[in-house]
Design a protein around this motif. Structure first.
Motif, PDB file in Angstrom:
ATOM      1  N   THR A 123      -6.295  -0.859   1.654  1.00 54.22           N
ATOM      2  CA  THR A 123      -5.584   0.414   1.544  1.00 54.22           C
ATOM      3  C   THR A 123      -5.236   0.960   2.916  1.00 54.22           C
ATOM      4  O   THR A 123      -4.116   1.437   3.148  1.00 54.22           O
ATOM      5  CB  THR A 123      -6.441   1.432   0.774  1.00 54.22           C
ATOM      6  N   TYR A 124      -6.166   0.893   3.835  1.00 54.52           N
ATOM      7  CA  TYR A 124      -5.924   1.332   5.208  1.00 54.52           C
ATOM      8  C   TYR A 124      -4.796   0.516   5.831  1.00 54.52           C
ATOM      9  O   TYR A 124      -3.903   1.060   6.505  1.00 54.52           O
ATOM     10  CB  TYR A 124      -7.210   1.186   6.016  1.00 54.52           C
ATOM     11  N   ALA A 125      -4.804  -0.800   5.600  1.00 45.89           N
ATOM     12  CA  ALA A 125      -3.799  -1.689   6.192  1.00 45.89           C
ATOM     13  C   ALA A 125      -2.402  -1.421   5.647  1.00 45.89           C
ATOM     14  O   ALA A 125      -1.406  -1.671   6.333  1.00 45.89           O
ATOM     15  CB  ALA A 125      -4.179  -3.145   5.950  1.00 45.89           C
ATOM     16  N   THR A 126      -2.307  -0.922   4.408  1.00 47.13           N
ATOM     17  CA  THR A 126      -0.998  -0.629   3.826  1.00 47.13           C
ATOM     18  C   THR A 126      -0.591   0.822   4.031  1.00 47.13           C
ATOM     19  O   THR A 126       0.597   1.142   3.928  1.00 47.13           O
ATOM     20  CB  THR A 126      -1.006  -0.950   2.324  1.00 47.13           C
ATOM     21  N   SER A 182       0.348   3.464  -0.417  1.00 47.34           N
ATOM     22  CA  SER A 182       1.412   4.354  -0.881  1.00 47.34           C
ATOM     23  C   SER A 182       1.001   5.119  -2.126  1.00 47.34           C
ATOM     24  O   SER A 182       1.536   6.191  -2.407  1.00 47.34           O
ATOM     25  CB  SER A 182       2.675   3.535  -1.170  1.00 47.34           C
ATOM     26  N   TYR A 183       0.045   4.602  -2.898  1.00 44.79           N
ATOM     27  CA  TYR A 183      -0.427   5.313  -4.081  1.00 44.79           C
ATOM     28  C   TYR A 183      -1.154   6.607  -3.731  1.00 44.79           C
ATOM     29  O   TYR A 183      -1.398   7.432  -4.611  1.00 44.79           O
ATOM     30  CB  TYR A 183      -1.358   4.425  -4.892  1.00 44.79           C
ATOM     31  N   LEU A 184      -1.508   6.770  -2.467  1.00 45.75           N
ATOM     32  CA  LEU A 184      -2.244   7.964  -2.033  1.00 45.75           C
ATOM     33  C   LEU A 184      -1.341   8.993  -1.372  1.00 45.75           C
ATOM     34  O   LEU A 184      -1.833   9.998  -0.854  1.00 45.75           O
ATOM     35  CB  LEU A 184      -3.363   7.562  -1.065  1.00 45.75           C
ATOM     36  N   LEU A 185      -0.030   8.789  -1.376  1.00 45.34           N
ATOM     37  CA  LEU A 185       0.867   9.709  -0.694  1.00 45.34           C
ATOM     38  C   LEU A 185       0.900  11.086  -1.337  1.00 45.34           C
ATOM     39  O   LEU A 185       1.330  12.058  -0.707  1.00 45.34           O
ATOM     40  CB  LEU A 185       2.289   9.123  -0.645  1.00 45.34           C
TER      41      LEU A 185
END
Length: 468
Positions: free
Chosen positions: A302-305, A389-392
């Motif tokens: 998640t961090y990498a994306t 991007s799901y955390l935007l």
């Protein structure tokens, strides 16, 4: 020039760069590039031609909520049905919506008494977040869904609903005004839900915050009324699509459709609890999700994306320069990441100490989003489903907490000069690296137009013929 004016001038300059990057990317980014871009365009084409929702089994994207695709179809009807004409316009519209959400983040920080420095930090933190930049160039619903979530949270906070709302003794007119504001919050959350399933978490989080605030101040009745107003407005605005799916197809939201079977052979194929606590060195040294270590690290991936292109849909999948720049950005991004978690800790302390603090709805949204994301990656254990991007949708809490801590760490009255210089140089280096890396087609690396679809290479079963 005063210090405040200098900061505002810097903010205007950074805003111009953020806009220029997105306008450039809207035209320069290749038409068939991006997460599910071809399939999303097929969905848009269907809606422009037939004006009705297709069967979820028809293609890769046709099971998704329709708001983004209907809006994109409307733009396609205005500017031309050909992808070469419509796609850049849709990208520009998506970018404008995304930058509008950035403006809401700045407006909230300003309303909380933030000075010019903190406001500029808040805006830049979101506008130059790599996931926000590269998603703005892609043909998908992520930016719209995140922006509507930001709008719903902003409306809730600005309405003062976090304080519990009006009590019964304050009169029916004021109660009606409060309910009207709650309905507006619910509509915004419902539109997010009509764009992406995660929108339901927005409605639930804000309704729960309403109830919790009312319970703390012993105003249970107006709080319950407000929570019901949020929930019912969201259900009427966005929930109808899921009810429709259940009536027609027997499920509220589809999973394991035949159109998606190509993913079932994707690594790693299973998850363990260790995947949710293991963050390998590759997160910072080689931020690409096909690294063997990152395949089994949900938060590392998640961090990498979130901070780079870990899925390699924007940058070349095999380029030594990309690897080195990715490692640089990932390492520099440690600073704002630590500031965010430090800000979250401050927010938790304030929420526990003061029922009227605005932290409660933000913290509930953060918790619900992270929990929902963890559940989703557990149920779909493939590297393609690990996306920052799901955390935007957490843009506003991220801007609020990170800017608060960074402003504190660079406070001239409290911090030594050498520390402030170091932190500002660090942030400037991170910003420069992001601008260079995510302005598409810059000389940093060469995109080879004859390449196949972007993304990390992997072996999988072919999809159904009609998907292509």
């Amino acid at each position: 020039m005063t210090r405040s004016r200098a900061w505002w001038s810097l903010g205007v300059a950074l805003a111009a760069v953020a806009v220029a990057m997105r306008v450039h990317n809207a035209f320069a980014y290749l038409l068939h590039y991006g997460f599910d871009a071809l399939f999303n365009w097929k969905y848009v084409e269907l809606l422009t031609e037939f004006f009705v929702l297709p069967d979820p089994e028809y293609g890769w994207s046709t099971a998704r909520p329709p708001l983004f695709f209907h809006l994109a179809g409307g733009l396609a009807r205005i500017f031309g049905p050909a992808a070469r004409d419509a796609v850049p316009v849709i990208r520009l519209a998506s970018s404008a919506v995304g930058l509008g959400a950035v403006a809401l983040c700045v407006a909230w920080v300003r309303a909380q008494g933030g000075d010019a420095k903190r406001c500029v930090l808040a805006g830049a933190l979101v506008a130059f977040l790599p996931a926000h930049v590269y998603l703005s160039a892609m043909l998908n619903e992520e930016i719209l869904a995140a922006s509507l979530t930001t709008l719903a949270l902003f409306l809730y906070l600005r309405a003062g609903a976090a304080a519990g709302g009006p009590g019964g003794a304050e009169g029916a007119p004021r109660l009606r005004r409060a309910l009207a504001r709650d309905v507006a919050v619910g509509v915004a959350a419902g539109l997010a839900w009509l764009t992406k399933l995660t929108g339901v978490l927005t409605a639930l989080s804000l309704a729960a915050a309403r109830v919790l605030a009312g319970a703390r101040e012993r105003r249970a009745r107006p709080a319950l009324a407000g929570a019901c107003a949020i929930g019912l407005a969201a259900l009427a605005t966005g929930g109808w699509f899921y009810v429709r799916s259940y009536v027609l197809y027997g499920y509220f939201y589809p999973s394991n459709l035949a159109a998606h079977r190509i993913m079932w052979s994707m690594p790693p194929g299973e998850r363990t609890l260790l995947d949710y606590v293991y963050v390998p060195l590759a997160t910072f040294a080689n931020p690409r999700l096909d690294d063997p270590a990152l395949l089994h690290s949900v938060w590392g991936g998640t961090y990498a994306t979130l901070w780079f292109d870990g899925q390699r849909h924007f940058t070349p999948s095999d380029d030594a320069v990309v690897d080195r720049v990715g490692a640089l950005v990932a390492c520099l991004a440690v600073l704002p990441s630590l500031a965010f978690f430090a800000g979250l800790a401050r927010g938790v302390r304030r929420a526990l100490a003061d029922a009227r603090a605005p932290d409660t709805p933000m913290l509930l949204l953060v918790a619900a989003t992270l929990a929902g994301y963890a559940a989703y990656t557990w149920a779909t254990p493939w590297f393609a489903t690990v996306k920052g991007s799901y955390l935007l949708g957490l843009a506003l809490p991220y801007a609020h907490y990170t800017s608060e801590v960074l402003a504190d760490w660079t406070d001239a009255a409290r911090r030594p000069r050498w520390l402030r210089i170091l932190l500002f140089v660090w942030l400037a280096a991170l910003l420069a690296a992001i601008v260079a890396a995510f302005t598409f087609g810059t000389p940093l690396w060469e995109m080879r137009g004859g390449d196949p679809l972007p993304g990390l290479p992997w072996e999988g079963a072919p999809p159904p013929d009609h998907v292509w």
